[in-house]
Design a protein around this motif. Structure first.
Motif, PDB file in Angstrom:
ATOM      1  N   LEU A  50       0.844  -1.201   0.000  1.00 26.36           N
ATOM      2  CA  LEU A  50       0.000   0.000   0.000  1.00 26.36           C
ATOM      3  C   LEU A  50       0.877   1.248   0.000  1.00 26.36           C
ATOM      4  O   LEU A  50       0.637   2.187  -0.767  1.00 26.36           O
ATOM      5  N   GLY A  51       1.899   1.247   0.849  1.00 31.52           N
ATOM      6  CA  GLY A  51       2.798   2.396   0.944  1.00 31.52           C
ATOM      7  C   GLY A  51       3.495   2.648  -0.388  1.00 31.52           C
ATOM      8  O   GLY A  51       3.577   3.785  -0.865  1.00 31.52           O
ATOM      9  N   ARG A  52       3.947   1.566  -1.006  1.00 32.64           N
ATOM     10  CA  ARG A  52       4.647   1.686  -2.289  1.00 32.64           C
ATOM     11  C   ARG A  52       3.720   2.264  -3.362  1.00 32.64           C
ATOM     12  O   ARG A  52       4.065   3.182  -4.095  1.00 32.64           O
ATOM     13  N   LEU A  53       2.504   1.730  -3.434  1.00 35.44           N
ATOM     14  CA  LEU A  53       1.556   2.190  -4.452  1.00 35.44           C
ATOM     15  C   LEU A  53       1.165   3.644  -4.207  1.00 35.44           C
ATOM     16  O   LEU A  53       1.043   4.445  -5.136  1.00 35.44           O
ATOM     17  N   TYR A  54       0.971   3.978  -2.933  1.00 40.50           N
ATOM     18  CA  TYR A  54       0.585   5.352  -2.592  1.00 40.50           C
ATOM     19  C   TYR A  54       1.637   6.336  -3.113  1.00 40.50           C
ATOM     20  O   TYR A  54       1.306   7.370  -3.683  1.00 40.50           O
ATOM     21  N   LYS A  55       2.903   5.953  -2.933  1.00 36.67           N
ATOM     22  CA  LYS A  55       4.005   6.842  -3.368  1.00 36.67           C
ATOM     23  C   LYS A  55       3.951   7.118  -4.872  1.00 36.67           C
ATOM     24  O   LYS A  55       4.292   8.200  -5.319  1.00 36.67           O
ATOM     25  N   LEU A  56       3.511   6.117  -5.650  1.00 34.39           N
ATOM     26  CA  LEU A  56       3.441   6.296  -7.103  1.00 34.39           C
ATOM     27  C   LEU A  56       2.508   7.447  -7.486  1.00 34.39           C
ATOM     28  O   LEU A  56       2.621   8.020  -8.555  1.00 34.39           O
TER      29      LEU A  56
END
Ligand code: 5AD
Ligand code: SF4
Length: 465
Positions: free
Chosen positions: A63-69
């Motif tokens: 989730l954190g990774r996708l949010y950063k995108l």
């Protein structure tokens, strides 16, 4: 219609893979398009797994990774939806840990997803210019469902099936969920909490789904249930049916050539099923029968309701009924208080049964399970060492079985062109082993006989006969 794109990622078991395929169909039926580009979707859906700590930790890092995108100036934020077992177990905690998530929905309720997405999209004003269309979409959705907006209302795990659209395409290998939930309460397991009580779909509903899939091209069907042996949906006579009864009806579809079922529970494995393995050629000779551990003490503490002797007896009966039968299994090492002696009994079982494909895991303490509170938790180093030793023993038996296939003629359902050499086609045999043959792509989707010429640990190679 909901004019939006979605990107769906699936974690965990076959059941989640099945759920995800139904979710795609559901969202498509509301006009939403699936996209592969995870950095440019209106909606991000994660269908999640909670079975071990690693699996659930992965969801938050994902989730954190996708949010950063999307956390880029001027970029529109997507709607984040968390579905499946983490959603059920962590609930509102997810909103606290990842405040940008707007939808949390358990697997029993994913049919509510279009409505929730419509609301969430409205909230972030994604479709602000298309008010008219949006209004229509909402009207359509409301017509379809009586909505419950809260996450906590309890629904039977089967309600979603009444709300799902019929599939419009099928793979050659189709998965069909026949049962939801689990009542076994193994002391290590979160599934009774995440998937709820055990319920079976009616035969009528399952057979209608399979009928549709076989018209759309399915030739193999895999019946899914957490405890598939306990299947007891209503049969055509209005009485509770059984797995064997259901399979006999599935076998009547001419287009369905292969039948599998997943996952079995040893003490629930019926004589009727053993008999069916003797007489029903469409039933594939690979039985997935997780033993978890080889020591009776450990099995007892796991609340598994069988002994190693009973397990071996079922396998003996199966092999007596059909000598082609092979067994696959799951194992947990390092369960609380597991001694070296206990563990060696697991190794001993592997040497006796000669499993052909297995999954082995280090025990992972899970929230709200009995075993997590037990004294005698095992040090991670010991778990890691036992896992390594078990995997090496499992590898030996898989290797041995693969080698024993050389010279045999096996039936293979072909599915793909080899990625490394397009002159080779790959398929799966009766035992789900990958088989590679030199052939033309026209055999994809068909079942052919193959003479096996060589074997490695990972696959078999041969020629069409
Ligand atoms: N720790 C490790 N493995 C687990 N499994 C289930 N719960 C746990 C746990 N807490 C394994 C079992 C099961 C498979 C799906 O996952 O082996 O059969
Ligand atoms: Fe994971 Fe089990 Fe849920 Fe499947 S049922 S997604 S393996 S926790």
């Amino acid at each position: 219609m909901l004019k939006a794109t979605f990107h769906l990622k699936t974690f965990g078991c076959q059941m989640n893979v099945y759920d995800s395929s139904r979710i795609v169909e559901l969202l498509n039926s509301f006009g939403m398009k699936e996209v592969v580009d995870e950095a440019n979707a209106d909606v991000i859906v994660l269908n999640t797994c909670y079975i071990r700590e690693k699996a659930s930790a992965k969801i938050f890092s994902e989730l954190g990774r996708l949010y950063k995108l999307y956390d880029v100036a001027g970029k529109r934020q997507p709607v984040f939806a968390v579905l499946g077992c983490v959603a059920k177990a962590e609930g509102e905690n997810i909103f606290r840990r990842a405040p940008y998530v707007s939808i949390v929905l358990s697997s029993q309720k994913y049919h509510l997803l279009p409505e929730l997405i419509a609301n969430a999209i409205h909230d972030v004003e994604l479709v602000s210019k298309e008010k008219e269309e949006e209004r229509k979409a909402k009207k359509e959705i409301k017509k379809k469902y009586k909505l419950s907006h809260t996450m906590n209302t309890e629904l039977s795990g089967l309600e979603k099936f009444d709300c799902l659209p019929q599939s419009t395409k099928s793979d050659k290998v189709a998965f069909v969920q026949v049962q939801e939930g689990c009542d076994n309460f193994c002391t290590y397991c979160v599934v009774p909490n995440t998937r709820g009580r055990e319920v079976s779909r009616s035969e009528e509903s399952i057979l209608a789904e399979i009928d549709n899939l076989q018209r759309l091209g399915a030739v193999e069907v895999n019946l899914l249930g957490q405890n598939v042996d306990c299947y007891n949906g209503i049969g055509e006579d209005g009485k509770p049916s059984s797995l064997a009864h259901l399979i006999k009806n599935v076998a009547k579809f001419d287009n369905i050539k292969r039948i599998r079922y997943t996952t079995s529970y040893p003490s629930k494995f019926s004589d009727e099923m053993i008999e069916l393995h003797r007489v029903e050629p469409k039933l594939m000779p690979l039985v997935y029968l997780p033993i978890q551990a080889g020591s009776n003490e450990v099995l007892h503490k796991m609340n598994r309701k069988y002994t190693r002797e009973q397990y071996l007896e079922i396998i003996q009966k199966l092999k007596d009924a059909n000598p082609n039968i092979q067994i696959s299994s799951d194992f947990i090492v390092g369960f609380p208080n597991e001694t070296e002696e206990d563990f060696e009994k697991t190794l001993d079982i592997v040497r006796r049964v000669k499993f052909i494909q297995c999954y082995a895991f280090k025990y992972s303490p899970r929230p709200n399970t009995v075993a997590a509170k037990m004294e005698g938790q095992i040090d991670n180093k010991v778990k890691a060492d036992r896992l390594r030793r078990l995997q090496s023993e499992l590898r030996k038996s898989q290797d041995e079985f693969n080698k024993s296939c050389v010279g045999r003629v096996m039936s293979v359902l072909f599915s793909d062109v080899s990625k490394t050499n397009p002159k080779y086609i790959i398929g799966k045999n009766e035992y789900l082993q990958p088989v590679i043959v030199p052939a033309d792509a026209s055999i994809i989707g068909t079942i052919c006989d193959v003479e096996i010429e060589s074997a490695s640990y990972a696959n078999l190679r041969g020629k069409l006969v």
